[in-house]
Design a protein around this motif. Structure first.
Motif, PDB file in Angstrom:
ATOM      1  N   THR A 166     -11.813   1.840 -14.371  1.00  0.00           N
ATOM      2  CA  THR A 166     -10.813   2.546 -14.953  1.00  0.00           C
ATOM      3  C   THR A 166     -11.170   3.789 -15.464  1.00  0.00           C
ATOM      4  O   THR A 166     -12.380   4.034 -15.920  1.00  0.00           O
ATOM      5  CB  THR A 166     -10.547   1.418 -16.201  1.00  0.00           C
ATOM      6  OG1 THR A 166      -9.979   0.296 -15.922  1.00  0.00           O
ATOM      7  CG2 THR A 166      -9.261   2.156 -17.054  1.00  0.00           C
ATOM      8  N   THR A 217      -6.233   3.190 -13.662  1.00  0.00           N
ATOM      9  CA  THR A 217      -6.510   1.500 -13.624  1.00  0.00           C
ATOM     10  C   THR A 217      -6.175   1.120 -12.087  1.00  0.00           C
ATOM     11  O   THR A 217      -5.515   1.346 -11.353  1.00  0.00           O
ATOM     12  CB  THR A 217      -5.687   0.454 -14.274  1.00  0.00           C
ATOM     13  OG1 THR A 217      -4.163   0.423 -14.040  1.00  0.00           O
ATOM     14  CG2 THR A 217      -5.843   0.996 -15.906  1.00  0.00           C
ATOM     15  N   TYR A 274      -4.888  -1.213  -9.256  1.00  0.00           N
ATOM     16  CA  TYR A 274      -3.429  -1.843  -9.305  1.00  0.00           C
ATOM     17  C   TYR A 274      -3.389  -3.290  -9.681  1.00  0.00           C
ATOM     18  O   TYR A 274      -4.470  -4.236  -9.251  1.00  0.00           O
ATOM     19  CB  TYR A 274      -2.867  -1.908  -8.038  1.00  0.00           C
ATOM     20  CG  TYR A 274      -2.409  -0.500  -7.812  1.00  0.00           C
ATOM     21  CD1 TYR A 274      -0.767  -0.126  -8.050  1.00  0.00           C
ATOM     22  CD2 TYR A 274      -2.759   0.602  -7.142  1.00  0.00           C
ATOM     23  CE1 TYR A 274      -0.180   1.080  -7.795  1.00  0.00           C
ATOM     24  CE2 TYR A 274      -2.189   1.769  -6.772  1.00  0.00           C
ATOM     25  CZ  TYR A 274      -0.900   1.976  -7.425  1.00  0.00           C
ATOM     26  OH  TYR A 274      -0.306   3.138  -7.180  1.00  0.00           O
ATOM     27  N   ALA A 275      -2.239  -3.696 -10.273  1.00  0.00           N
ATOM     28  CA  ALA A 275      -2.200  -5.276 -10.684  1.00  0.00           C
ATOM     29  C   ALA A 275      -0.956  -5.554  -9.792  1.00  0.00           C
ATOM     30  O   ALA A 275      -0.047  -4.846  -9.367  1.00  0.00           O
ATOM     31  CB  ALA A 275      -1.872  -5.245 -12.007  1.00  0.00           C
ATOM     32  N   GLU A 296       1.677  -6.960 -10.491  1.00  0.00           N
ATOM     33  CA  GLU A 296       3.238  -6.510 -11.080  1.00  0.00           C
ATOM     34  C   GLU A 296       3.531  -5.107 -10.819  1.00  0.00           C
ATOM     35  O   GLU A 296       4.657  -4.521 -11.249  1.00  0.00           O
ATOM     36  CB  GLU A 296       3.028  -6.937 -12.637  1.00  0.00           C
ATOM     37  CG  GLU A 296       1.971  -6.311 -13.504  1.00  0.00           C
ATOM     38  CD  GLU A 296       0.912  -7.219 -13.608  1.00  0.00           C
ATOM     39  OE1 GLU A 296      -0.175  -6.920 -14.409  1.00  0.00           O
ATOM     40  OE2 GLU A 296       0.721  -8.125 -12.801  1.00  0.00           O
ATOM     41  N   ASP A 297       2.576  -4.179 -10.378  1.00  0.00           N
ATOM     42  CA  ASP A 297       2.812  -2.884 -10.141  1.00  0.00           C
ATOM     43  C   ASP A 297       3.540  -2.673  -8.859  1.00  0.00           C
ATOM     44  O   ASP A 297       3.786  -1.591  -8.341  1.00  0.00           O
ATOM     45  CB  ASP A 297       1.673  -2.094  -9.934  1.00  0.00           C
ATOM     46  CG  ASP A 297       0.651  -1.802 -11.373  1.00  0.00           C
ATOM     47  OD1 ASP A 297       1.610  -1.779 -12.318  1.00  0.00           O
ATOM     48  OD2 ASP A 297      -0.490  -1.995 -11.367  1.00  0.00           O
ATOM     49  N   PHE A 336      -5.157  -5.856  -2.305  1.00  0.00           N
ATOM     50  CA  PHE A 336      -5.734  -7.214  -3.011  1.00  0.00           C
ATOM     51  C   PHE A 336      -6.566  -8.085  -1.920  1.00  0.00           C
ATOM     52  O   PHE A 336      -7.308  -8.940  -2.190  1.00  0.00           O
ATOM     53  CB  PHE A 336      -4.581  -8.015  -3.713  1.00  0.00           C
ATOM     54  CG  PHE A 336      -3.958  -7.165  -4.719  1.00  0.00           C
ATOM     55  CD1 PHE A 336      -4.482  -6.985  -5.727  1.00  0.00           C
ATOM     56  CD2 PHE A 336      -2.967  -6.407  -4.478  1.00  0.00           C
ATOM     57  CE1 PHE A 336      -3.947  -6.112  -6.806  1.00  0.00           C
ATOM     58  CE2 PHE A 336      -2.275  -5.692  -5.466  1.00  0.00           C
ATOM     59  CZ  PHE A 336      -2.835  -5.416  -6.519  1.00  0.00           C
ATOM     60  N   TYR A 391      -9.594  -3.633  -2.494  1.00  0.00           N
ATOM     61  CA  TYR A 391     -10.307  -4.081  -3.596  1.00  0.00           C
ATOM     62  C   TYR A 391     -11.674  -5.220  -3.305  1.00  0.00           C
ATOM     63  O   TYR A 391     -12.875  -4.981  -3.924  1.00  0.00           O
ATOM     64  CB  TYR A 391      -9.785  -4.512  -4.768  1.00  0.00           C
ATOM     65  CG  TYR A 391      -8.918  -3.535  -5.456  1.00  0.00           C
ATOM     66  CD1 TYR A 391      -9.231  -2.300  -5.631  1.00  0.00           C
ATOM     67  CD2 TYR A 391      -7.332  -3.719  -5.805  1.00  0.00           C
ATOM     68  CE1 TYR A 391      -8.315  -1.242  -6.178  1.00  0.00           C
ATOM     69  CE2 TYR A 391      -6.508  -2.837  -6.436  1.00  0.00           C
ATOM     70  CZ  TYR A 391      -7.044  -1.581  -6.522  1.00  0.00           C
ATOM     71  OH  TYR A 391      -6.306  -0.509  -7.075  1.00  0.00           O
TER      72      TYR A 391
END
Length: 174
Positions: free
Chosen positions: A4, A13, A15-16, A18-19, A54, A58
């Protein structure tokens, strides 16, 4: 692992999940694609790219990629990665249109470049900028990037490859 990062106004940040819709909307925007020097891709392709963050990027620490936020709202994307476009690490940034002309591109680029030099100990950071994107080219020159070559695409569009060497960046800071 992608850390971060913070700048004066921005939070970067990893990514998550929900992005995803924000990521897709950014990379489906024709104007954003134009200035990034890339073709607009089908939504399914962009969703597949997002999923790879994902499943591949990452988990395997392939490169650093961030969701960019301003006051908690998704406003863009940034990457610093080794690519075949340049001999080294390429900086890639994109912002949603409603935050253009606020100096956020400069702030974002500077923060990612600082990370590349200070944390990754890179010798140089490169970028590929659409030759018609005079604002981004001016920002790059102000930051110390030099145009090293032009690449002409099959469609005749010209992309400028710009490079900032660590030694030049250190001279600018003195």
């Amino acid at each position: 692992m992608t850390p971060t990062l913070r700048s004066e106004r921005l939070l970067l940040t990893p990514y998550a999940p929900e992005d995803e819709n924000d990521f897709v909307a950014l990379l489906r925007d024709e104007e954003v694609c134009k200035w990034m020097g890339q073709e607009r891709q089908p939504e399914e392709t962009i969703r597949s790219l997002f999923a790879l963050l994902f499943t591949e990027v990452y988990p395997n620490n392939m490169f650093d990629v961030w969701a960019v936020r301003l006051d908690g709202r998704y406003v863009g994307h940034a990457e610093l990665k080794r690519t075949g476009n340049v001999d080294g690490h390429e900086l890639i940034c994109a912002l949603v249109r409603d935050v253009w002309h606020m100096g956020l591109g400069t702030e974002l680029s500077y923060r990612v470049v600082d990370y590349g030099f200070d944390d990754l100990c890179l010798d140089a950071v490169h970028g590929c900028v659409n030759a018609a994107n005079t604002r981004s080219l001016a920002m790059a020159r102000k930051a110390g990037f030099e145009v090293v070559r032009d690449v002409t695409g099959e469609d005749g569009a010209v992309t400028r490859v710009v490079t900032l060497k660590a030694a030049a960046r250190n001279l600018l800071r003195k």
